[in-house]
Design an enzyme around this catalytic site. Structure first.
Site, PDB file in Angstrom:
ATOM      1  N   ASP A 486       0.815  -1.220   0.000  1.00 50.54           N
ATOM      2  CA  ASP A 486       0.000   0.000   0.000  1.00 50.54           C
ATOM      3  C   ASP A 486       0.850   1.271   0.000  1.00 50.54           C
ATOM      4  O   ASP A 486       0.394   2.313  -0.457  1.00 50.54           O
ATOM      5  CB  ASP A 486      -1.032   0.005   1.140  1.00 50.54           C
ATOM      6  CG  ASP A 486      -0.437  -0.193   2.501  1.00 50.54           C
ATOM      7  OD1 ASP A 486       0.780  -0.400   2.603  1.00 50.54           O
ATOM      8  OD2 ASP A 486      -1.193  -0.143   3.485  1.00 50.54           O
TER       9      ASP A 486
HETATM   10  C1  LAN Z   1       3.636  -0.524  10.127  1.00 50.22           C
HETATM   11  C2  LAN Z   1       3.420   0.861   9.753  1.00 50.22           C
HETATM   12  C3  LAN Z   1       2.815   1.061   8.421  1.00 50.22           C
HETATM   13  C4  LAN Z   1       1.867  -0.022   8.056  1.00 50.22           C
HETATM   14  C5  LAN Z   1       0.883   0.349   6.940  1.00 50.22           C
HETATM   15  C6  LAN Z   1       1.555   0.892   5.694  1.00 50.22           C
HETATM   16  C7  LAN Z   1      -0.056   1.439   7.442  1.00 50.22           C
HETATM   17  C8  LAN Z   1       0.061  -0.855   6.610  1.00 50.22           C
HETATM   18  O1  LAN Z   1      -0.943  -0.515   5.730  1.00 50.22           O
HETATM   19  C9  LAN Z   1       0.929  -2.015   6.219  1.00 50.22           C
HETATM   20  C10 LAN Z   1       1.855  -2.411   7.383  1.00 50.22           C
HETATM   21  C11 LAN Z   1       2.731  -1.277   7.885  1.00 50.22           C
HETATM   22  C12 LAN Z   1       3.888  -1.113   6.940  1.00 50.22           C
HETATM   23  C13 LAN Z   1       3.333  -1.556   9.255  1.00 50.22           C
HETATM   24  C14 LAN Z   1       3.704  -2.921   9.655  1.00 50.22           C
HETATM   25  C15 LAN Z   1       4.123  -3.137  11.110  1.00 50.22           C
HETATM   26  C16 LAN Z   1       4.889  -1.969  11.706  1.00 50.22           C
HETATM   27  C17 LAN Z   1       6.172  -1.762  10.911  1.00 50.22           C
HETATM   28  C18 LAN Z   1       3.996  -0.757  11.564  1.00 50.22           C
HETATM   29  C19 LAN Z   1       2.694  -0.828  12.299  1.00 50.22           C
HETATM   30  C20 LAN Z   1       4.808   0.267  12.306  1.00 50.22           C
HETATM   31  C21 LAN Z   1       5.452  -0.526  13.505  1.00 50.22           C
HETATM   32  C22 LAN Z   1       5.239  -1.998  13.196  1.00 50.22           C
HETATM   33  C23 LAN Z   1       6.442  -2.855  13.630  1.00 50.22           C
HETATM   34  C24 LAN Z   1       6.048  -4.324  13.494  1.00 50.22           C
HETATM   35  C25 LAN Z   1       6.866  -2.532  15.047  1.00 50.22           C
HETATM   36  C26 LAN Z   1       7.869  -3.459  15.612  1.00 50.22           C
HETATM   37  C27 LAN Z   1       7.202  -4.483  16.418  1.00 50.22           C
HETATM   38  C28 LAN Z   1       7.269  -5.798  16.241  1.00 50.22           C
HETATM   39  C29 LAN Z   1       6.176  -6.626  16.741  1.00 50.22           C
HETATM   40  C30 LAN Z   1       8.397  -6.452  15.565  1.00 50.22           C
END
Ligand code: LAN
Length: 757
Positions: A486
């Site tokens: 996305d």
């Molecule tokens: C994110 C942030 C962005 C998010 C979107 C683009 C909004 C979504 O549509 C797809 C998934 C994604 C890229 C995403 C995946 C997981 C993230 C990176 C996070 C929520 C930001 C932080 C999170 C990450 C997993 C944090 C670290 C924690 C762990 C459990 C490893």
């Protein structure tokens, strides 16, 4: 030389790891009465001077700087964005009162434009999770990295501000209830930055921790960090064998098949577990051994507490299968079969994979958990002076953020490309892209997306199990370089929109657009849906191996209506402008994707959201998907049921207010604080995409958005907006601008004569 300096810091251990120079400065000021009253006990400052903080934006790399030198202060004035992030007054004049939704968008843009950063994007705090700052600080401590006094001070302030007002503990995320995970790790952080154990807030937090059973009751990740610090024995950590990385790729549970975040966390975890590596023992570590546990440290049955966990932390209890595997690994595999040549080989391959990640991200790493963990691995592997260690230390600063409460860690190194794409689309939805007033802002935003497009696949893509990424955009910036379905889509849409608007230059030529499309087309799953970073490489049954306890849906990629919709709308827009480029594949992709969206609709008519809260967020996207193939309220039962679901949740005041508990429980839950602008905007956007016919309902929501706008054009922060892995919430502060203005703009274009107020 650097080695000696670093260990010297660690040896003056009763003090926190503070920068040498600043420690001296503080001590020499100790007699100054005025200064002394500004300290908390234990020698840490009470606060920093907020007029001295600046956020440096270097091509979308964010680093917070504290200017101690008065000349530097004059040369580098604080910007609106700095002041806004820090919660300092902006003293902006009142704007003429908005008389229509479009006026409200214009006022909103007046404000939002002031926050655009020099490289053309919008920055923001990306906090929420309460286990990220500990990853950074514990890694600093383990690697003897000096912590500047101004960081230490504001870390303390942030954590004190975020302690639960009654029990003094911390949760998994800022709005969550106190947990052993949050309390153990954040208490430890406070001690490591120099707060005394007998500070009243620490006494209170400790008492709460002890009531919850102490650190023996913490989940796997906390136990792992405590073992790395030497506060706990490695025997309390459930096995994390790196030899899993040696499994042939065909093995159905091989780690390359896991969700990217969990495999990038498992990697450093497995490396240090295998080595049973621990940081140098210090006075603070010895003291933490007494503070964090209820039992006498020497008498703790470490192995016997591997599976001990407080029910509050046990969101996803380990499966019987994982318990069996853990038992086998700990009692049979490790003592009898895990021979040295095998563990050496596994460690070497794990290190090689970490080194590939260094190269692919210039030592930034995927996110704020794996980055700090990799730093400790590299330190354990090559000592303090390697390039990779020094570069990691530098880049770890990009995960930090300063807000009005203090210093925190962001979930990633920012939200740069994602927020910028939405900002552009907001202006488009309001029909203002051709208005010369917003041209400079939009041009800068386009230049940013041009600069941030990823131009090449990673080296050794297959070897390190990476997805094709040429032509893509990441969520944050190209340094991080992880393509997400996305993020590519939203950025691509924004680029196409602007480049097709008269008066905007074509910065990204057709070939680069095709590269993005080629990559995007690799993202469809066999059932038509899209996932986040990669198509799933294994089924949901892999959740049986979820060892993290605190998160759900973490082991593999799932299918997301949000991501699927973004790809659908990007492909549709592209297809309109380039009808001859891979037309059959694109049409097939879109049809299969929307067909999947329909199958994913829940009996109540809504869709479950994984990245925003919760049904409101995903239903907005799903309705947009349906609209993209011409299915709206009028002609589609799916769209109608989606709209009816949203309408059934509209509140008396016209707004919507879903609570994050919905993500955890799968049931729609109302927020006790009432309507939220972001949630209201999502619902309105979904309804308008579906051509929902009852304008009065929409007006009510739009009116609420207009009434919540401040005289200077801004909207204020309300409840948390985002989520990941079902249980952890994360903030998207720019959504209150982008989605709110988008809803207002869409309404204004649909009903140009309706002034609402
Ligand atoms: C994110 C942030 C962005 C998010 C979107 C683009 C909004 C979504 O549509 C797809 C998934 C994604 C890229 C995403 C995946 C997981 C993230 C990176 C996070 C929520 C930001 C932080 C999170 C990450 C997993 C944090 C670290 C924690 C762990 C459990 C490893």
């Amino acid at each position: 030389m650097a080695r000696r300096k670093a260990s010297a810091v660690a040896q003056e251990d009763t003090k926190p790891l503070l920068e040498k120079g600043s420690t001296r400065k503080r001590l020499s000021n100790a007699d100054d009465e005025d200064h002394a009253t500004k300290r908390v006990r234990g020698g840490i400052e009470e606060r920093t001077d907020y007029a001295r903080w600046r956020m440096r934006d270097d091509h979308g790399r964010h680093t917070w700087c504290y200017l101690e030198d008065d000349d530097a202060l004059k040369q580098w004035p604080q910007t609106y964005a700095d002041k806004y992030y820090l919660g300092l007054p902006l003293d902006l004049p009142e704007l003429p009162k908005a008389k229509s939704p479009l006026d409200a968008v214009r006022n909103g843009l007046e404000f939002f434009e002031k926050l655009q950063l020099p490289s053309g994007h919008w920055g923001c705090e990306y906090g929420g999770p309460m286990f990220l700052l500990p990853c950074v600080v514990l890694a600093w401590y383990a690697t003897k990295t000096p912590i500047p006094w101004y960081y230490a001070t504001e870390i303390k302030n942030y954590l004190f501000a975020r302690a639960h007002p009654e029990d003094g503990g911390w949760g998994l995320h800022i709005e969550g209830e106190t947990s052993v995970f949050g309390t153990t790790l954040n208490y430890t952080v406070l001690r490591l930055v120099g707060v005394d154990a007998d500070h009243p807030k620490m006494v209170k937090a400790r008492a709460t921790l002890h009531k919850m059973g102490g650190a023996t009751h913490s989940p796997h990740w906390a136990k792992w960090w405590l073992a790395v610090l030497g506060v706990a024995d490695w025997d309390i950590v459930n096995p994390v064998p790196p030899e899993l990385w040696l499994l042939p790729d065909v093995v159905p549970f091989a780690p390359w098949r896991w969700w990217i975040h969990i495999r990038q966390v498992f990697l450093p975890m497995s490396y240090l577990w295998s080595r049973r590596w621990r940081a140098e023992e210090t006075e603070t570590i010895r003291s933490l051994r007494k503070e964090l546990f209820v039992e006498d440290w020497d008498k703790i049955d470490w192995a016997g507490n591997r599976n001990t966990i407080n029910p509050r932390d046990n969101y996803h209890p380990k499966s019987w299968l994982l318990n069996l595997i853990n038992w086998f690994l700990a009692n049979i595999w490790k003592p009898y079969f895990r021979v040295k040549p095998l563990s050496d080989k596994a460690e070497a391959w794990a290190m090689k994979l970490i080194e590939m990640e260094n190269e692919n991200t210039d030592c930034l790493d995927l996110a704020t958990v794996s980055g700090p963990m990799n730093l400790v691995c590299l330190y354990a592997h090559g000592g303090p002076d390697t390039y990779a260690v020094r570069r990691h230390k530098e880049r770890a600063n990009e995960f930090l953020w300063v807000n009005k409460e203090g210093l925190l860690a962001n979930g990633t190194n920012g939200v740069q490309c994602w927020d910028t794409a939405f900002a552009i689309q907001t202006v488009m939805d309001a029909g203002l892209t051709e208005d010369p007033r917003w041209r400079p802002m939009l041009l800068k935003a386009l230049e940013f997306l041009d600069d941030q497009q990823i131009r090449e696949n990673v080296k050794d893509q297959d070897k390190c199990y990476r997805q094709q990424r040429k032509g893509a955009w990441a969520f944050s910036n190209k340094d991080q370089g992880y393509a997400v379905s996305d993020c590519i889509s939203e950025a691509l849409k924004s680029v196409i929109i602007l480049q097709k608007t008269p008066g905007f230059p074509t910065l990204i030529d057709d070939q680069r657009i095709f590269d993005a499309i080629d990559t995007l087309l690799t993202y469809q799953n066999p059932n038509g849906s899209c996932s986040s970073y990669e198509p799933p490489r294994a089924g949901p049954w892999m959740e049986m191996l979820n060892a993290a306890e605190v998160f759900g849906r973490i082991m593999v990629e799932y299918e997301y209506p949000e991501c699927t919709t973004a790809v659908v709308t990007a492909l549709s827009l592209f297809h309109k402008h380039w009808p001859d480029y891979r037309p059959k594949e694109i049409e097939r992709f879109i049809n299969r994707a929307v067909a999947w969206i329909k199958t994913n609709q829940l009996p109540h008519g809504g869709w479950y959201g994984s990245w925003g809260i919760c049904f409101t967020y995903a239903t907005m996207f799903a309705l947009e998907s349906l609209a993209s193939i011409g299915e709206t309220y009028e002609n589609s039962t799916h769209a109608r049921r989606g709209c009816d679901f949203l309408i059934s949740k509209q509140r008396e005041d016209g707004g919507w207010s879903e609570h994050y508990k919905a993500c955890e429980t799968g049931e729609y839950v109302e927020h006790p604080t009432g309507s939220q602008v972001v949630m209201t905007s999502w619902a309105l956007i979904g309804l308008m995409k579906a051509n929902y016919p009852d304008r009065a309902r929409l007006r009510k929501g739009i009116k609420l958005l207009m009434e919540r706008q401040q005289p200077n054009g801004e909207w204020l922060q309300e409840a948390i907006e985002g989520v990941f892995n079902k249980s952890c919430m994360i903030s998207y502060p720019n959504y209150k601008f982008t989605f709110t203005m988008k809803a207002l703009g869409m309404f204004a274009r649909k009903y140009p004569d309706d002034t609402v107020l």
